[in-house]
Design an enzyme around this catalytic site. Structure first.
Site, PDB file in Angstrom:
ATOM      1  N   GLY A 226     -46.680 -36.426  64.624  1.00 41.89           N
ATOM      2  CA  GLY A 226     -46.187 -37.045  65.841  1.00 41.89           C
ATOM      3  C   GLY A 226     -46.045 -38.552  65.779  1.00 41.89           C
ATOM      4  N   HIS A 444     -55.636  -5.728  43.763  1.00 41.54           N
ATOM      5  CA  HIS A 444     -55.667  -7.192  43.697  1.00 41.54           C
ATOM      6  C   HIS A 444     -56.047  -7.779  45.068  1.00 41.54           C
ATOM      7  CE1 HIS A 444     -53.892 -11.132  42.233  1.00 41.54           C
ATOM      8  NE2 HIS A 444     -53.888 -11.332  43.541  1.00 41.54           N
ATOM      9  N   GLU A 445     -55.359  -7.346  46.098  1.00 41.26           N
ATOM     10  CA  GLU A 445     -55.611  -7.921  47.428  1.00 41.26           C
ATOM     11  C   GLU A 445     -57.004  -7.564  47.929  1.00 41.26           C
ATOM     12  OE1 GLU A 445     -53.887 -10.190  48.634  1.00 41.26           O
ATOM     13  OE2 GLU A 445     -52.197  -9.956  47.260  1.00 41.26           O
ATOM     14  N   HIS A 448     -59.501  -9.889  46.491  1.00 40.83           N
ATOM     15  CA  HIS A 448     -59.594 -11.146  47.241  1.00 40.83           C
ATOM     16  C   HIS A 448     -60.445 -10.949  48.484  1.00 40.83           C
ATOM     17  CE1 HIS A 448     -56.794 -13.582  45.069  1.00 40.83           C
ATOM     18  NE2 HIS A 448     -55.735 -12.854  45.322  1.00 40.83           N
ATOM     19  N   ASP A 521     -52.586 -17.618  42.146  1.00 42.12           N
ATOM     20  CA  ASP A 521     -54.032 -17.792  42.339  1.00 42.12           C
ATOM     21  C   ASP A 521     -54.617 -18.661  41.233  1.00 42.12           C
ATOM     22  OD1 ASP A 521     -53.804 -15.986  44.391  1.00 42.12           O
ATOM     23  OD2 ASP A 521     -54.305 -14.266  43.139  1.00 42.12           O
TER      24      ASP A 521
HETATM   25  P1  ADP Z   1     -43.957 -37.342  62.051  1.00 43.19           P
HETATM   26  O1  ADP Z   1     -43.045 -38.453  62.385  1.00 43.19           O
HETATM   27  O2  ADP Z   1     -45.413 -37.701  62.167  1.00 43.19           O
HETATM   28  O3  ADP Z   1     -43.677 -36.718  60.727  1.00 43.19           O
HETATM   29  P2  ADP Z   1     -42.735 -36.190  64.339  1.00 43.19           P
HETATM   30  O4  ADP Z   1     -43.112 -37.192  65.343  1.00 43.19           O
HETATM   31  O5  ADP Z   1     -41.346 -36.272  63.812  1.00 43.19           O
HETATM   32  O6  ADP Z   1     -43.753 -36.186  63.125  1.00 43.19           O
HETATM   33  O7  ADP Z   1     -43.010 -34.752  64.942  1.00 43.19           O
HETATM   34  C1  ADP Z   1     -42.073 -33.723  64.874  1.00 43.19           C
HETATM   35  C2  ADP Z   1     -42.120 -32.845  66.101  1.00 43.19           C
HETATM   36  O8  ADP Z   1     -43.357 -32.158  66.169  1.00 43.19           O
HETATM   37  C3  ADP Z   1     -42.054 -33.630  67.371  1.00 43.19           C
HETATM   38  O9  ADP Z   1     -40.725 -33.834  67.757  1.00 43.19           O
HETATM   39  C4  ADP Z   1     -42.792 -32.745  68.363  1.00 43.19           C
HETATM   40  O10 ADP Z   1     -41.953 -31.743  68.844  1.00 43.19           O
HETATM   41  C5  ADP Z   1     -43.837 -32.100  67.505  1.00 43.19           C
HETATM   42  N1  ADP Z   1     -45.107 -32.844  67.559  1.00 43.19           N
HETATM   43  C6  ADP Z   1     -45.708 -33.460  66.523  1.00 43.19           C
HETATM   44  N2  ADP Z   1     -46.870 -34.022  66.897  1.00 43.19           N
HETATM   45  C7  ADP Z   1     -47.013 -33.781  68.208  1.00 43.19           C
HETATM   46  C8  ADP Z   1     -48.004 -34.131  69.161  1.00 43.19           C
HETATM   47  N3  ADP Z   1     -49.089 -34.841  68.827  1.00 43.19           N
HETATM   48  N4  ADP Z   1     -47.830 -33.714  70.433  1.00 43.19           N
HETATM   49  C9  ADP Z   1     -46.743 -32.997  70.771  1.00 43.19           C
HETATM   50  N5  ADP Z   1     -45.764 -32.647  69.933  1.00 43.19           N
HETATM   51  C10 ADP Z   1     -45.882 -33.023  68.641  1.00 43.19           C
HETATM   52 ZN    ZN Z   2     -53.828 -13.080  44.640  1.00 47.52          ZN
END
Ligand code: ADP
Ligand code: ZN
Ligand code: MG
Length: 663
Positions: A226, A444-445, A448, A521
């Site tokens: 964000g 295998h699974e 794990h 893995d």
């Molecule tokens: P960054 O720039 O850190 O890579 P962005 O700000 O581009 O991330 O985030 C991409 C989208 O993810 C935003 O447009 C929003 O929709 C969502 N998002 C990311 N962080 C938040 C947050 N803290 N609260 C609400 N939405 C978020």
């Molecule tokens: Zn595996």
């Protein structure tokens, strides 16, 4: 998912005539134009006079023809200049005429020779024809390309014609619709930024006491948390003009353009102070100048960076311009950018914790219709490690799934499926496995799952499936951690190693024959073991010595550069990694042997139903028994401590099965 687009950017300053500076690049375009015009004009053939063949022959026979140029279908010729004309001071250039000969006239060359005409034959028609077309097409092509380029630029508005102008989008006061309410789960970052908004709103309160308003604020954090969103929220809240640009937009093919864009950006910003300038993905521009490849110097980036540094020093601390930047790679930034007086404030925007995730889910769930059984706090608990962007994506995926099933509202089942999709990719029911392959995947699974159940701090095994998913996974075991973790203990890392190797161990135990299915893995286990030794200082022999430099704090999976180490140390590291992996694998085998009957039953059941989850899975997992000596292997630190207290002299003594230095 909420979608808010910023209102259309306002064009900064309508171009005033005084603003027009003929840059080098504009002159360059002009030159290209002129060249093309000249080319076109000179290639334009002067239409020669078309003469009947008979007249041409008469002219030859009367000795008037000087030269002929014979091509396949035409003869071009010039007449001799008459004697009185040569006497004139300015002899006119001989005029060319053309004529079409009879096809393959056998007498022609004889007649021409008899009259002393200079004969030139043109190469065959093909080349000539092509040349003619090319001569015509080339200017057209150039015109078309140029026209395209200009038309595009004109669409962007007249300002775009000036390459050196900054491309920053400008959000005028209050035109961004994003507010701090739309950003959740990053409260500390929000608080800090709110303070900065406060600086701009009421700068006197701070400057009165002689405090300086910070010039630059750097938002750092993993992708999708964000940062960009926060910046846009500031644009919406601060009530001052907000210039937004991505660092990569400075850099162009031509050296010098970036620097002039930076200059232009700051010129505009200073005129509109108080205001905020936001540079996104700053690392594209601010990479340390000495770092990495000394041969691939990048003049354009360096110049742009220098210009940015100069501009940051160039305005007064209290001029009312605050520079905001975001990056997920603060480590690579040039130290000059980070020193006091530049980007000296760092705001960490980290992945949200459980409460934060719930808040973010709330923000994004506003726009979708949730069924009654959906509890966002439960969803938040199931999604440790998800960043804001992942959560927004999760809600959208769930809504899409619900819509596909024609539901009235999005249910918890949709969310669970969406989580699975995000973690493991789409189901691929069409992939048909042979019987042996299916059996291998099932064991295998379950391998794990059995080991994962017993390991400390790794959470519940929620689901085992042998329905192929994603690009490569033929089956998967979904194990979600219970809590957010900020630290990993040594026993948890060793447990994780065992869990990772459990799939391969089960294959070996049951079939006595291993498959390629464990490659991913093994890759992960080796990476983890290497980090244990070289980064976390968990090797008995090496002790707490860092061999790698942590490079990308916020990006996983980027390779780490090693410190310069001796070949001998490097050998020891390799041996330690191998030793750790070997031991983990051995322990995994032991544990599966101990629980072989549960393993058999679970795998059989899985082969019948393709997935195991819920109560069936829970009762099966309850039967699993730990093997002896497991705890002490998982937690060697405990032994170390005991050895220490037993040692009367109190020396720290590491066991040394290998010698560190050749004696
Ligand atoms: P960054 O720039 O850190 O890579 P962005 O700000 O581009 O991330 O985030 C991409 C989208 O993810 C935003 O447009 C929003 O929709 C969502 N998002 C990311 N962080 C938040 C947050 N803290 N609260 C609400 N939405 C978020
Ligand atoms: Zn595996
Ligand atoms: Mg971003």
């Amino acid at each position: 998912m909420q979608k808010r687009t910023p209102s259309p950017p306002v064009n900064p300053s309508p171009d005033k005539p005084s603003d027009f500076r003929p840059s080098l690049i504009n002159l360059g375009w002009l030159l290209v134009w002129l060249l093309i015009m000249m080319f076109t004009v000179t290639r334009m053939p002067q239409r020669p006079k078309e003469v009947p063949y008979s007249e041409f022959l008469t002219q030859v026979e009367s000795g008037e023809v000087a030269t002929v140029e014979v091509s396949e279908h035409q003869i071009a010729y010039t007449l001799k200049t008459s004697a009185e004309q040569t006497a004139d001071e300015a002899p006119a250039a001989p005029e060319t005429s053309i004529t079409t000969p009879l096809p393959a006239d056998p007498d022609l060359s004889r007649i021409l020779r008899n009259h002393d005409v200079e004969i030139t034959a043109l190469p065959t028609n093909g080349g000539n024809w092509f040349g003619g077309i090319w001569g015509l097409l080339f200017p057209l092509l150039m015109l078309w390309i140029l026209w395209g380029a200009f038309a595009n630029r004109m669409q962007e508005g007249p300002a775009a014609l000036n390459v050196g102008k900054s491309k920053a989008r400008i959000y005028a006061q209050g035109s961004s619709q994003v507010t701090f309410d739309d950003v959740a789960g990053v409260d500390e970052a929000k608080e800090e930024l709110q303070e900065i908004v406060g600086f701009l709103k009421d700068s006197k309160k701070y400057t009165r006491l002689g405090a300086k308003i910070p010039k630059g604020v750097l938002l750092v954090g993993p992708p999708g948390t964000g940062k960009t969103l926060l910046a846009r929220a500031i644009a919406g809240e601060a009530n001052v003009p907000f210039f937004s640009i991505s660092a990569s937009e400075f850099i162009e093919m031509f050296v010098g353009v970036g620097a002039s864009r930076v200059r232009d950006l700051f010129d505009q910003a200073k005129k509109q102070a108080p205001c905020i300038v936001f540079i996104d993905e700053l690392d594209a521009l601010g990479k340390s100048r000495t770092a990495n490849n000394p041969f691939a110097s990048n003049d354009e980036r360096e110049q742009t960076l220098n210009q940015l540094l100069a501009e940051m020093d160039g305005f007064e601390p209290n001029a009312g311009v605050i520079l905001l930047a975001a990056t997920n790679r603060p480590e690579v930034l040039d130290p000059a950018l980070l020193r006091a007086g530049r980007f000296d404030r760092r705001v960490v925007v980290d992945r949200p914790d459980k409460k934060g995730r719930e808040a973010i889910l709330e923000v994004h769930a506003k726009s979708v219709h949730l069924a009654d059984d959906v509890t966002l706090s439960k969803l938040a608990a199931r999604t440790p490690g998800f960043a804001g962007a992942d959560l927004a994506n999760l809600i959208n995926e769930a809504a899409l799934l619900a819509a596909r099933k024609n539901r009235e509202a999005v249910t918890m089942a949709d969310f669970n499926e969406a989580i699975e999709r995000l973690l493991t990719g789409l189901e691929k029911k069409s992939r048909i496995l042979s019987d042996l392959e299916k059996r291998t995947v099932a064991y295998h699974e379950v391998g794990h799952a059995i080991i994962g159940t017993l390991m400390p701090g790794s959470g519940k095994v929620e689901k085992i499936s042998i329905v192929p998913r994603g690009v490569a996974a033929l089956g998967y075991t979904l194990q979600l951690p219970e809590d957010d973790r900020f630290l990993m203990m040594e026993d948890e890392i060793r447990g994780r190693l065992m869990t990772l190797l459990g799939g391969r161990a089960a294959e070996e135990l049951i079939f006595d024959r291993v498959s390629t299915g464990a490659s991913d893995d093994i890759q992960k286990a080796t990476d983890l073991a290497e980090r244990c030794i070289t980064l976390y200082g968990m090797s008995k022999i090496l002790g707490p010595v860092a061999i790698e430099r942590p490079q990308a704090q916020f990006l996983e999976g980027l390779s780490q550069p090693r410190r310069p180490i001796s070949p001998h140390l490097s050998e020891t590291i390799d041996r330690e990694i191998k030793e750790l992996i070997d031991q983990a694998y051995q322990r995994a085998l032991e544990l599966l042997v101990r629980n072989q009957d549960v393993l058999e039953r679970m795998a059989q059941q899985l082969l019948e139903t393709e997935t195991l989850e819920g109560d069936t899975l829970k009762t099966l997992l309850l039967e699993i028994q730990p093997s002896t000596g497991l705890q002490s292997w998982l937690n060697p630190g405990h032994q170390r401590l005991q050895a220490l207290s037993n040692n009367s002299r109190g020396d720290r003594q590491y066991e040394t099965p290998y010698q560190l230095r050749p004696s």
